[in-house]
Design a protein around this motif. Structure first.
Motif, short mmCIF file in Angstrom:
data_model
loop_
_atom_site.label_atom_id
_atom_site.label_comp_id
_atom_site.label_asym_id
_atom_site.label_seq_id
_atom_site.Cartn_x
_atom_site.Cartn_y
_atom_site.Cartn_z
N LYS A 1 0.87 -1.18 0.00
CA LYS A 1 0.00 0.00 0.00
C LYS A 1 0.90 1.23 0.00
CE LYS A 1 -4.03 -1.89 2.42
NZ LYS A 1 -4.94 -1.72 3.57
N GLY B 1 1.33 5.31 -0.23
CA GLY B 1 0.68 6.60 -0.07
C GLY B 1 1.25 7.64 -1.02
N VAL C 1 -2.69 4.86 -2.37
CA VAL C 1 -3.60 5.44 -1.39
C VAL C 1 -3.37 6.95 -1.35
CG1 VAL C 1 -4.39 5.40 1.00
CG2 VAL C 1 -3.46 3.31 -0.04
N GLY D 1 0.02 11.32 5.14
CA GLY D 1 0.56 10.07 4.65
C GLY D 1 1.67 9.53 5.53
N THR E 1 -0.69 1.88 8.63
CA THR E 1 -1.85 1.87 7.74
C THR E 1 -1.43 1.69 6.29
OG1 THR E 1 -3.00 3.36 9.27
CG2 THR E 1 -3.90 3.16 7.05
N ILE E 2 -0.28 2.25 5.90
CA ILE E 2 0.28 2.04 4.58
C ILE E 2 1.70 1.52 4.74
CG2 ILE E 2 -1.14 3.79 3.44
CD1 ILE E 2 1.28 5.69 3.56
N ASP E 3 2.27 1.04 3.64
CA ASP E 3 3.60 0.43 3.69
C ASP E 3 4.71 1.37 3.22
OD1 ASP E 3 2.60 -2.22 4.42
OD2 ASP E 3 1.80 -2.25 2.38
#
Length: 287
Positions: free
Chosen positions: A166, A168, A190, A198, A206-208
């Motif tokens: 994922k 951002g 995202v 971000g 939440t994101i990678d």
């Protein structure tokens, strides 16, 4: 020429200081050559049609490193030092430079400007040149990929290694196009309203990964989010992404400001400022 080279202690700014960062759009292009060539005798404080006679009013938004260290007027940080170098070329003393706080929307919109020029990481694009003037470009930049130090992708060195992640980006900015061009459907992109949002998502898991201007990313990972790191840069999309000073559309100052930037490039000042304030030259591309 007076340049400020001594770094002050890093000032921890709120996360939202990154919210307007990476101020770039879809098709970064170089400034028109037509802005160059102003006669030197018209590029003086007495001759220039500034908002306030004898004063150069400069617009900037929330200050954050490496562009501004402390307040914009400090002379510390790449763009703060750049502004004073440009002012010096035009014949303005430091005390003749007045700073005004503006939003990024004010900088790029076609409305009448409350500044003579703005310095806020604004990518030169054809779309924006329909609404504002740009100086000659003062920096060519790249998009960097930031990951958490303890995350799954901390050791990634290739684009393929991030497939399935994922990622951002900042909505409607260069990072979005660069990420889509680099990975296509191999990652989940995202969008976030701001880079700070971000980065907060990155540190919370939440994101990678997060994509943003690489110099901004270096500062974000060393000053604001120290448990993250820039692992590489993305392949360029289209024309080189270049930053320029922003002026009102058809400003009488544009040619003189461009001449000043060109002089700073030719005499090595821009290279010196880059070496002093930006730390991205050793970051490799993700292959």
């Amino acid at each position: 020429m007076r340049l400020h080279r001594t770094r002050t202690a890093a000032l921890l700014l709120p996360v939202l200081a990154l919210a307007l960062a990476g101020c770039s759009d879809d098709d970064g292009t170089a400034a028109d050559d037509a802005t160059a060539g102003a006669a030197s005798d018209t590029c003086t404080p007495d001759a220039l049609e500034t908002l306030t006679a004898g004063t150069l009013t400069v617009g900037a938004s929330d200050p954050f490193e490496p562009w501004y260290v402390g307040e914009p007027s400090s002379g510390e940080g790449f763009e703060s030092a750049l502004v004073y170098a440009v002012a010096d070329e035009l014949g303005f003393a430091e005390d003749d430079v007045e700073w005004t706080s503006v939003t990024f929307e004010q900088i790029v919109s076609p409305a009448i400007k409350p500044f003579d020029l703005a310095a806020y990481q604004t990518t030169i694009t054809d779309e924006r040149r329909a609404a504002v003037d740009f100086s000659s470009p003062y920096l060519t930049t790249r998009q960097g990929v930031i990951v958490a130090d303890d995350g799954q992708y901390a050791g990634a060195t290739t684009l393929a290694a991030l497939e399935g992640a994922k990622v951002g980006v900042t909505a409607s900015q260069t990072s979005l196009d660069a990420a889509e061009a680099a990975w296509g459907d191999a990652v989940e992109v995202v969008p976030f309203n701001g880079a700070g949002d971000g980065m907060t998502a990155l540190t919370s898991g939440t994101i990678d990964a997060m994509v943003m201007d690489v110099d901004q990313g270096v500062a974000a990972s060393t000053v604001y989010f120290p448990d993250t790191a820039v692992i590489g840069t993305l392949p360029a999309v289209g024309d080189p992404e270049q930053l320029g000073l922003v002026l009102d559309k058809d400003s009488a100052l544009t040619a003189c400001v461009s001449d000043a930037v060109d002089t700073l490039r030719e005499d090595g000042t821009l290279d010196e400022l880059r070496a002093t304030w930006l730390d991205s030259d050793d970051i490799a591309d993700l292959t």
